[in-house]
Design a protein around this motif. Structure first.
Motif, PDB file in Angstrom:
ATOM      1  N   PRO A 303       0.802  -1.233   0.000  1.00  6.29           N
ATOM      2  CA  PRO A 303       0.000   0.000   0.000  1.00  6.29           C
ATOM      3  C   PRO A 303       0.832   1.279   0.000  1.00  6.29           C
ATOM      4  CG  PRO A 303      -0.865  -1.574   1.607  1.00  6.29           C
ATOM      5  CD  PRO A 303       0.432  -2.142   1.110  1.00  6.29           C
ATOM      6  N   ASP A 304       2.044   1.256   0.605  1.00  3.39           N
ATOM      7  CA  ASP A 304       2.845   2.490   0.683  1.00  3.39           C
ATOM      8  C   ASP A 304       4.114   2.436  -0.174  1.00  3.39           C
ATOM      9  OD1 ASP A 304       4.530   0.821   2.092  1.00  3.39           O
ATOM     10  OD2 ASP A 304       4.566   2.017   3.927  1.00  3.39           O
ATOM     11  N   THR A 305       4.262   1.410  -0.983  1.00  4.56           N
ATOM     12  CA  THR A 305       5.374   1.188  -1.930  1.00  4.56           C
ATOM     13  C   THR A 305       6.664   0.669  -1.282  1.00  4.56           C
ATOM     14  OG1 THR A 305       6.528   3.355  -2.006  1.00  4.56           O
ATOM     15  CG2 THR A 305       4.516   3.135  -3.346  1.00  4.56           C
ATOM     16  N   TYR A 306       6.764   0.647   0.039  1.00  6.44           N
ATOM     17  CA  TYR A 306       7.967   0.113   0.670  1.00  6.44           C
ATOM     18  C   TYR A 306       7.778  -1.381   0.925  1.00  6.44           C
ATOM     19  CZ  TYR A 306      10.339   4.578   1.470  1.00  6.44           C
ATOM     20  OH  TYR A 306      11.007   5.769   1.298  1.00  6.44           O
ATOM     21  N   PRO A 307       8.872  -2.144   0.869  1.00  9.85           N
ATOM     22  CA  PRO A 307       8.733  -3.587   1.102  1.00  9.85           C
ATOM     23  C   PRO A 307       8.441  -3.912   2.563  1.00  9.85           C
ATOM     24  CG  PRO A 307      11.048  -2.969   0.891  1.00  9.85           C
ATOM     25  CD  PRO A 307      10.255  -1.735   0.585  1.00  9.85           C
ATOM     26  N   ARG A 363      -4.386  -5.050   6.736  1.00  9.99           N
ATOM     27  CA  ARG A 363      -3.612  -6.024   5.955  1.00  9.99           C
ATOM     28  C   ARG A 363      -4.334  -6.339   4.638  1.00  9.99           C
ATOM     29  NH1 ARG A 363      -0.385  -9.032   9.500  1.00  9.99           N
ATOM     30  NH2 ARG A 363       0.335  -7.626  11.139  1.00  9.99           N
ATOM     31  N   SER A 364      -5.366  -5.593   4.339  1.00 13.28           N
ATOM     32  CA  SER A 364      -6.144  -5.862   3.129  1.00 13.28           C
ATOM     33  C   SER A 364      -5.267  -5.715   1.881  1.00 13.28           C
ATOM     34  CB  SER A 364      -7.315  -4.882   3.051  1.00 13.28           C
ATOM     35  OG  SER A 364      -7.902  -4.959   1.770  1.00 13.28           O
ATOM     36  N   THR A 365      -5.539  -6.572   0.888  1.00 16.28           N
ATOM     37  CA  THR A 365      -4.825  -6.443  -0.396  1.00 16.28           C
ATOM     38  C   THR A 365      -5.654  -5.627  -1.392  1.00 16.28           C
ATOM     39  OG1 THR A 365      -5.740  -8.553  -1.084  1.00 16.28           O
ATOM     40  CG2 THR A 365      -3.511  -8.583  -0.158  1.00 16.28           C
ATOM     41  N   ASP A 366      -6.746  -5.071  -0.908  1.00 16.44           N
ATOM     42  CA  ASP A 366      -7.618  -4.285  -1.779  1.00 16.44           C
ATOM     43  C   ASP A 366      -7.206  -2.810  -1.711  1.00 16.44           C
ATOM     44  OD1 ASP A 366      -9.605  -3.546  -3.466  1.00 16.44           O
ATOM     45  OD2 ASP A 366     -11.183  -3.559  -1.937  1.00 16.44           O
ATOM     46  N   PHE A 367      -6.005  -2.508  -2.228  1.00 13.45           N
ATOM     47  CA  PHE A 367      -5.534  -1.122  -2.195  1.00 13.45           C
ATOM     48  C   PHE A 367      -5.208  -0.655  -3.608  1.00 13.45           C
ATOM     49  CE2 PHE A 367      -1.932  -3.959  -1.160  1.00 13.45           C
ATOM     50  CZ  PHE A 367      -1.042  -3.637  -2.172  1.00 13.45           C
ATOM     51  N   GLU A 368      -5.138   0.662  -3.762  1.00 16.60           N
ATOM     52  CA  GLU A 368      -4.806   1.266  -5.061  1.00 16.60           C
ATOM     53  C   GLU A 368      -3.310   1.141  -5.307  1.00 16.60           C
ATOM     54  OE1 GLU A 368      -6.949   3.061  -7.260  1.00 16.60           O
ATOM     55  OE2 GLU A 368      -8.472   2.060  -6.027  1.00 16.60           O
ATOM     56  N   PHE A 369      -2.924   1.024  -6.567  1.00 18.92           N
ATOM     57  CA  PHE A 369      -1.510   0.928  -6.916  1.00 18.92           C
ATOM     58  C   PHE A 369      -0.888   2.332  -6.971  1.00 18.92           C
ATOM     59  CE2 PHE A 369       1.915   0.808 -10.111  1.00 18.92           C
ATOM     60  CZ  PHE A 369       2.732  -0.134  -9.508  1.00 18.92           C
ATOM     61  N   ILE A 370       0.232   2.503  -6.301  1.00 20.08           N
ATOM     62  CA  ILE A 370       0.974   3.771  -6.405  1.00 20.08           C
ATOM     63  C   ILE A 370       2.161   3.531  -7.325  1.00 20.08           C
ATOM     64  CG2 ILE A 370       2.256   5.558  -5.176  1.00 20.08           C
ATOM     65  CD1 ILE A 370       0.769   4.779  -2.628  1.00 20.08           C
ATOM     66  N   SER A 371       2.254   4.309  -8.402  1.00 22.68           N
ATOM     67  CA  SER A 371       3.369   4.146  -9.332  1.00 22.68           C
ATOM     68  C   SER A 371       4.650   4.703  -8.722  1.00 22.68           C
ATOM     69  CB  SER A 371       3.069   4.883 -10.632  1.00 22.68           C
ATOM     70  OG  SER A 371       4.206   4.835 -11.457  1.00 22.68           O
ATOM     71  N   VAL A 372       5.770   4.001  -8.965  1.00 24.85           N
ATOM     72  CA  VAL A 372       7.057   4.456  -8.415  1.00 24.85           C
ATOM     73  C   VAL A 372       8.068   4.681  -9.535  1.00 24.85           C
ATOM     74  CG1 VAL A 372       6.756   3.326  -6.194  1.00 24.85           C
ATOM     75  CG2 VAL A 372       7.858   2.072  -8.047  1.00 24.85           C
ATOM     76  N   SER A 373       7.571   5.132 -10.678  1.00 26.32           N
ATOM     77  CA  SER A 373       8.460   5.260 -11.834  1.00 26.32           C
ATOM     78  C   SER A 373       9.446   6.415 -11.718  1.00 26.32           C
ATOM     79  CB  SER A 373       7.636   5.461 -13.101  1.00 26.32           C
ATOM     80  OG  SER A 373       6.770   4.366 -13.255  1.00 26.32           O
ATOM     81  N   ALA A 374       9.319   7.229 -10.685  1.00 28.64           N
ATOM     82  CA  ALA A 374      10.197   8.396 -10.563  1.00 28.64           C
ATOM     83  C   ALA A 374      11.657   7.986 -10.474  1.00 28.64           C
ATOM     84  CB  ALA A 374       9.828   9.193  -9.325  1.00 28.64           C
TER      85      ALA A 374
END
Ligand SMILES: Cc1cc2nc3c(=O)[nH]c(=O)nc-3n(C[C@H](O)[C@H](O)[C@H](O)COP(=O)(O)OP(=O)(O)OC[C@H]3O[C@@H](n4cnc5c(N)ncnc54)[C@H](O)[C@@H]3O)c2cc1C
Length: 374
Positions: A303-307, A363-374
């Motif tokens: 959800p927050d892009t960090y592993p 812990r839901s997997t129903d989250f929006e994707f945050i792009s990390v292409s920067a």
């Protein structure tokens, strides 16, 4: 007696963890397919660690020092390269410089007239661009193989074609690891199975990790593009980097697949066409522009892009999870190795707090994707 650590998954993360632990532990990596045949062999290889971990100086410094120290080993090369960000609807670039600097990221605004002189091959936008240093790129398959070889030389064992099918747990301890060929009884288990990690601990630990699919296309032109810097077009959300053969590798186009295990390994035709259309926005001279190859792969998003690199609080005490690298697993490999070692020994050159599982309320997997292409 030396503790036995079993690492599940021979992607770049499992290899880097094995390399880090091998001097002190008896390490075995089990990989159901081939080493680096998952997301690690399909990545673009951008190392934009300075922006990815903005505000986490020790993580950024440790990663860059590690890449530079590993350069030249086992055929691996780290390519230092500047990274650019083209203008977008995010607002004036001059204003963004301040925002980046507040986060400790050294960004510089370059007006178009200076930019054109610096990179004559680029189709520099009227608004100029932002320039970041402390970035670079690697060839992901070469990097993964080099890390595996280094881990092997340090004493780690790798077994391919062995699938871990279950973890037997008694109380708060993993007592056995079932594979499709036998049963192992390690002291500790490190789960580094990429996007497939949650399934293996289903019922033990809920992980907010969701498989996502993303793509790359390599394009060439009559001109040599190896001196073109790395960069990002924020509005179409497409990144690029040069290659050693003088082509340009462009990537982006992410989606949540319905069936990740059978997601296409080729890029979508619509994405390829979009990249071909965007190419003249990046490179000034596209004479003789041609398609070289393209591909797609699946990685795990959070959800927050960090592993997540942690001993999950409710799980077995001898289970470490390292998953959800969200498009940054190549650049985060040394970080993951150091963090896992830190969890085992209590001494880590990088902070492990940003990777804790309990940072998530849900812990839901129903989250929006945050792009990390920067
Ligand atoms: C198109 C694309 C572009 C990317 N670009 C970049 C980039 O520019 N920079 C960057 O830093 N990152 C990038 N990434 C992300 C990066 O590739 C991943 O974050 C990274 O490879 C994750 O590594 P991993 O080891 O966790 O997973 P993987 O490489 O997927 O490895 C996991 C391994 O575990 C094995 N496994 C799973 N379950 C089991 C089991 N039960 N038993 C045994 N083995 C098992 C799998 O077979 C697999 O080999 C990109 C990814 C893609 C797809």
């Amino acid at each position: 007696m030396t503790e036995q650590v079993l690492v599940v998954g021979g992607g770049v993360i499992g290899c880097a963890i094995a390399r880090e632990l091998a001097p002190e532990y008896d390490v075995t990596v089990l990989e159901k397919d081939g080493i680096g045949h998952g997301a690690s062999g399909r990545a673009a290889g951008l190392v934009t660690i300075a922006t990815a971990y903005a505000g986490h100086d020790r993580i950024v410094d440790h990663a860059l020092e590690s890449f530079h120290a590993f350069d030249g080993n086992y055929g691996f090369r780290f390519h230092d390269a500047e990274s650019l960000e083209f203008p977008s609807e995010r607002g004036p670039l001059q204003q963004q410089v301040e925002e980046h600097r507040e986060q400790g990221v050294a960004a510089e605004y370059v007006p178009a007239e200076d930019a054109t002189a610096q990179y004559p091959m680029l189709n520099v936008p009227e608004g100029g661009y932002l320039r970041f240093d402390r970035t670079g790129w690697v060839v992901p398959s070469e990097f993964t193989e080099a890390v595996r070889r280094s881990a092997t030389d340090r004493g780690a064992a790798f077994e391919t074609g062995v699938e871990v099918t279950d973890l037997a747990v008694n109380g708060r301890t993993v007592t056995a690891v079932e594979t499709d060929v036998d049963t192992r009884e390690p002291d500790r288990v490190v789960l580094a199975g990429g996007w497939q990690s949650p399934a293996l601990v289903d019922g033990l630990v809920d992980l907010p990790v969701r498989p996502y699919w993303t793509q790359c296309v390599e394009l060439g032109a009559d001109v040599d593009l190896s001196d073109v810097p790395m960069g990002w077009l924020p509005d179409p959300d497409v990144y690029w980097r040069p290659t050693r053969s003088g082509t340009l590798l462009l990537g982006g186009g992410s989606a949540f697949p319905d069936d990740p295990a059978h997601a296409p390994t080729d890029e979508a035709a619509a994405f390829r066409n979009r990249i071909v259309d965007l190419f003249p926005h990046v490179v000034d001279d596209t004479s003789g522009a041609h398609y070289v190859q393209g591909w797609a792969g699946v990685d795990g998003a959070t959800p927050d892009t960090y592993p997540i690199i942690d001993v999950p609080p409710e799980g077995p005490e001898n289970l470490i999870v390292a998953t959800g690298f969200h498009g940054r697993g190549i650049m985060s490999a040394f970080t993951a190795g150091a963090a896992v070692r830190g969890l085992l020994t209590g001494e880590s050159p990088v902070p492990t707090a940003p990777f804790r599982l309990d940072r998530f309320d849900s812990r839901s997997t129903d989250f929006e994707f945050i792009s990390v292409s920067a």
